[in-house]
Design a protein around this motif. Structure first.
Motif, PDB file in Angstrom:
ATOM      1  N   UNK A  54      34.326 -19.384  12.362  1.00 14.69           N
ATOM      2  CA  UNK A  54      34.548 -18.143  13.099  1.00 14.69           C
ATOM      3  C   UNK A  54      33.388 -17.178  13.069  1.00 14.69           C
ATOM      4  N   UNK A  55      32.313 -17.525  12.361  1.00  6.93           N
ATOM      5  CA  UNK A  55      31.181 -16.605  12.236  1.00  6.93           C
ATOM      6  C   UNK A  55      30.539 -16.374  13.611  1.00  6.93           C
ATOM      7  N   UNK A  56      30.456 -15.124  14.028  1.00  8.08           N
ATOM      8  CA  UNK A  56      29.803 -14.777  15.292  1.00  8.08           C
ATOM      9  C   UNK A  56      30.667 -14.944  16.522  1.00  8.08           C
ATOM     10  N   UNK A  57      31.956 -15.236  16.346  1.00 13.11           N
ATOM     11  CA  UNK A  57      32.834 -15.443  17.504  1.00 13.11           C
ATOM     12  C   UNK A  57      32.953 -14.172  18.346  1.00 13.11           C
ATOM     13  N   UNK A  58      32.988 -13.010  17.685  1.00 10.13           N
ATOM     14  CA  UNK A  58      33.121 -11.756  18.428  1.00 10.13           C
ATOM     15  C   UNK A  58      31.935 -11.548  19.362  1.00 10.13           C
ATOM     16  N   UNK A  59      30.739 -11.967  18.926  1.00  7.80           N
ATOM     17  CA  UNK A  59      29.544 -11.827  19.771  1.00  7.80           C
ATOM     18  C   UNK A  59      29.644 -12.736  20.983  1.00  7.80           C
ATOM     19  N   UNK A  60      30.125 -13.971  20.767  1.00  6.26           N
ATOM     20  CA  UNK A  60      30.290 -14.902  21.884  1.00  6.26           C
ATOM     21  C   UNK A  60      31.323 -14.378  22.874  1.00  6.26           C
ATOM     22  N   UNK A  61      32.458 -13.864  22.348  1.00  7.59           N
ATOM     23  CA  UNK A  61      33.483 -13.315  23.228  1.00  7.59           C
ATOM     24  C   UNK A  61      32.972 -12.139  24.030  1.00  7.59           C
ATOM     25  N   UNK A  62      32.249 -11.223  23.383  1.00  3.01           N
ATOM     26  CA  UNK A  62      31.693 -10.067  24.094  1.00  3.01           C
ATOM     27  C   UNK A  62      30.653 -10.499  25.120  1.00  3.01           C
ATOM     28  N   UNK A  63      29.831 -11.478  24.744  1.00  5.21           N
ATOM     29  CA  UNK A  63      28.819 -11.975  25.687  1.00  5.21           C
ATOM     30  C   UNK A  63      29.482 -12.541  26.938  1.00  5.21           C
ATOM     31  N   UNK A  92      15.254 -24.676  19.409  1.00  2.00           N
ATOM     32  CA  UNK A  92      15.999 -25.647  18.626  1.00  2.00           C
ATOM     33  C   UNK A  92      17.375 -25.097  18.306  1.00  2.00           C
ATOM     34  N   UNK A  93      18.195 -25.923  17.648  1.00  2.00           N
ATOM     35  CA  UNK A  93      19.578 -25.537  17.368  1.00  2.00           C
ATOM     36  C   UNK A  93      19.654 -24.254  16.544  1.00  2.00           C
ATOM     37  N   UNK A  94      18.685 -24.039  15.642  1.00  4.65           N
ATOM     38  CA  UNK A  94      18.724 -22.841  14.809  1.00  4.65           C
ATOM     39  C   UNK A  94      18.417 -21.572  15.589  1.00  4.65           C
ATOM     40  N   UNK A  95      17.998 -21.718  16.853  1.00  2.38           N
ATOM     41  CA  UNK A  95      17.706 -20.551  17.690  1.00  2.38           C
ATOM     42  C   UNK A  95      18.925 -20.080  18.476  1.00  2.38           C
ATOM     43  N   UNK A  96      20.112 -20.634  18.179  1.00  6.41           N
ATOM     44  CA  UNK A  96      21.305 -20.304  18.947  1.00  6.41           C
ATOM     45  C   UNK A  96      21.621 -18.816  18.901  1.00  6.41           C
ATOM     46  N   UNK A  97      21.529 -18.194  17.731  1.00  5.01           N
ATOM     47  CA  UNK A  97      21.830 -16.768  17.607  1.00  5.01           C
ATOM     48  C   UNK A  97      20.829 -15.920  18.392  1.00  5.01           C
ATOM     49  N   UNK A  98      19.568 -16.342  18.403  1.00  5.22           N
ATOM     50  CA  UNK A  98      18.547 -15.633  19.179  1.00  5.22           C
ATOM     51  C   UNK A  98      18.860 -15.701  20.662  1.00  5.22           C
ATOM     52  N   UNK A  99      19.266 -16.884  21.137  1.00  4.52           N
ATOM     53  CA  UNK A  99      19.623 -17.051  22.540  1.00  4.52           C
ATOM     54  C   UNK A  99      20.818 -16.159  22.882  1.00  4.52           C
ATOM     55  N   UNK A 156      21.718 -13.342  21.448  1.00  3.44           N
ATOM     56  CA  UNK A 156      21.289 -11.938  21.495  1.00  3.44           C
ATOM     57  C   UNK A 156      20.557 -11.633  22.798  1.00  3.44           C
ATOM     58  N   UNK A 157      19.669 -12.540  23.216  1.00  2.16           N
ATOM     59  CA  UNK A 157      18.922 -12.325  24.460  1.00  2.16           C
ATOM     60  C   UNK A 157      19.861 -12.296  25.670  1.00  2.16           C
ATOM     61  N   UNK A 158      20.838 -13.205  25.695  1.00  2.00           N
ATOM     62  CA  UNK A 158      21.790 -13.248  26.803  1.00  2.00           C
ATOM     63  C   UNK A 158      22.637 -11.978  26.866  1.00  2.00           C
ATOM     64  N   UNK A 159      23.071 -11.474  25.711  1.00  2.00           N
ATOM     65  CA  UNK A 159      23.874 -10.248  25.689  1.00  2.00           C
ATOM     66  C   UNK A 159      23.047  -9.064  26.179  1.00  2.00           C
ATOM     67  N   UNK A 160      21.797  -8.967  25.725  1.00  2.00           N
ATOM     68  CA  UNK A 160      20.922  -7.879  26.180  1.00  2.00           C
ATOM     69  C   UNK A 160      20.715  -7.961  27.687  1.00  2.00           C
ATOM     70  N   UNK A 161      20.460  -9.186  28.184  1.00  2.00           N
ATOM     71  CA  UNK A 161      20.256  -9.361  29.629  1.00  2.00           C
ATOM     72  C   UNK A 161      21.514  -8.985  30.406  1.00  2.00           C
ATOM     73  N   UNK A 162      22.679  -9.385  29.912  1.00  2.00           N
ATOM     74  CA  UNK A 162      23.932  -9.069  30.607  1.00  2.00           C
ATOM     75  C   UNK A 162      24.215  -7.574  30.618  1.00  2.00           C
ATOM     76  N   UNK A 163      23.859  -6.884  29.538  1.00  2.00           N
ATOM     77  CA  UNK A 163      24.129  -5.453  29.457  1.00  2.00           C
ATOM     78  C   UNK A 163      23.169  -4.636  30.308  1.00  2.00           C
ATOM     79  N   UNK A 164      21.942  -5.121  30.493  1.00  2.00           N
ATOM     80  CA  UNK A 164      20.961  -4.377  31.283  1.00  2.00           C
ATOM     81  C   UNK A 164      21.006  -4.723  32.765  1.00  2.00           C
ATOM     82  N   UNK A 165      21.557  -5.891  33.111  1.00  2.00           N
ATOM     83  CA  UNK A 165      21.595  -6.325  34.510  1.00  2.00           C
ATOM     84  C   UNK A 165      22.346  -5.352  35.422  1.00  2.00           C
TER      85      UNK A 165
END
Length: 303
Positions: free
Chosen positions: A212-221, A265-272, A274-283
């Motif tokens: 469940x770690x980070x699920x809230x971020x995925x849901x908000x994204x 790589x797979x370890x960059x998932x959290x970075x991706x 964050x970038x997607x959420x920022x892009x969605x919020x600024x769009x």
């Protein structure tokens, strides 16, 4: 991206579409920042996995997972409504407590479901490959959940809940029990998330305490992306946007991780994420500025 990778992204996107619907209820309908979902998703997964391993019917285990999530949401709402604890802090407290509760429910950090019957087992006899069957089954489940949620939010009780989130003082003046609406809404929100967790465990072949770690971020994204790409003027469109946003999010993540030239790589998932959420919020803001510039330019031409 291969066909199997594409269908896999759609499958996870549909699954987390249920999480997005739950987050939509708390954040958009009730204006209640709820972090309980990080604990209620593994709670649903743990309850379902424990029931299945114990020989229970997987459908009954999934239903119990939904009610377990509702109970977790009730605790968060009760802390806020009855004990007057700030909603954000109340959800954090419940999320922390759920880590221990989930360990109690599961009895160990993870439970494997390999070889066990799940809710997807009866559909294996249809003759379709799993990478086609699972997304189709999830599509039906998400459509049914979306229709049920739409009907609820458009009912008299749903309108009262929406009024509670829009303006609690005005809702109370109209005779609405805002505390009861908050309890009901947060319970339903976490019930949907736990239901998604139960299905996720059965898809992935096991439940884990950290899933469940980070699920809230995925849901908000998912919610924000959906609102950025399509209209949300009505409840029906808003719930569609949640599911569409979840699928788009997973497709973007899959594309980024499969694009070798980018070097992610797979370890960059959290970075991706964050970038997607920022892009969605600024769009939406960028689109609004472009629209204003076009209107201003058009007025200048007329003059």
């Amino acid at each position: 991206m291969s066909l199997i990778a594409f269908l896999g992204a759609v499958e996870i996107g549909l699954l987390f579409g249920l999480v997005a619907l739950g987050v939509f209820i708390s954040f958009r309908i009730l204006n209640f920042p709820d972090l309980t979902v990080d604990g209620s998703l593994p709670l649903g997964a743990g309850v379902a996995a424990t029931c299945i391993v114990g020989g229970w019917n997987p459908y009954l285990g999934t239903l119990l997972a939904f009610f377990a999530g509702c109970a977790a949401g009730l605790v968060t709402a009760w802390l806020n409504v009855k004990l007057k604890i700030l909603h954000l802090l109340a959800s954090i407290l419940t999320m922390i407590a759920l880590f221990s509760i989930n360990l109690r429910v599961m009895g160990r950090p993870n439970i494997a479901l390999l070889g066990e019957d799940t809710v997807f087992t009866p559909f294996e006899g249809l003759g379709l490959p799993f990478y086609w069957m699972n997304p189709l089954v999830l599509l039906v489940v998400v459509i049914l959940a979306k229709i049920a949620l739409d009907r609820f939010l458009l009912s008299e009780v749903g309108l009262a809940m929406r009024a509670t989130g829009a303006n609690q003082r005005m809702a109370r003046a109209q005779g609405i029990n805002t505390g009861r609406m908050t309890l009901m809404g947060i319970a339903l929100s976490n019930g949907l998330v736990a239901f998604a967790g139960a299905l996720f465990a059965q898809l992935q072949g096991g439940a884990d305490i950290t899933m469940g770690v980070g699920v809230i971020v995925i849901g908000l994204a998912a919610v924000i992306l959906g609102e950025a790409v399509m209209s949300t003027r009505t409840i029906i469109l808003a719930t569609i946007a949640c599911v569409v946003g979840s699928i788009i999010y997973r497709l973007f993540v899959s594309l980024a991780l499969n694009a070798d030239f980018i070097g992610l790589q797979a370890q960059d998932l959290k970075l991706i994420t964050a970038v997607l959420v920022v892009a969605a919020m600024t769009l939406p803001g960028m689109r609004r500025k472009l629209r204003i510039k076009k209107i201003t330019a058009g007025q200048g031409v007329r003059k």
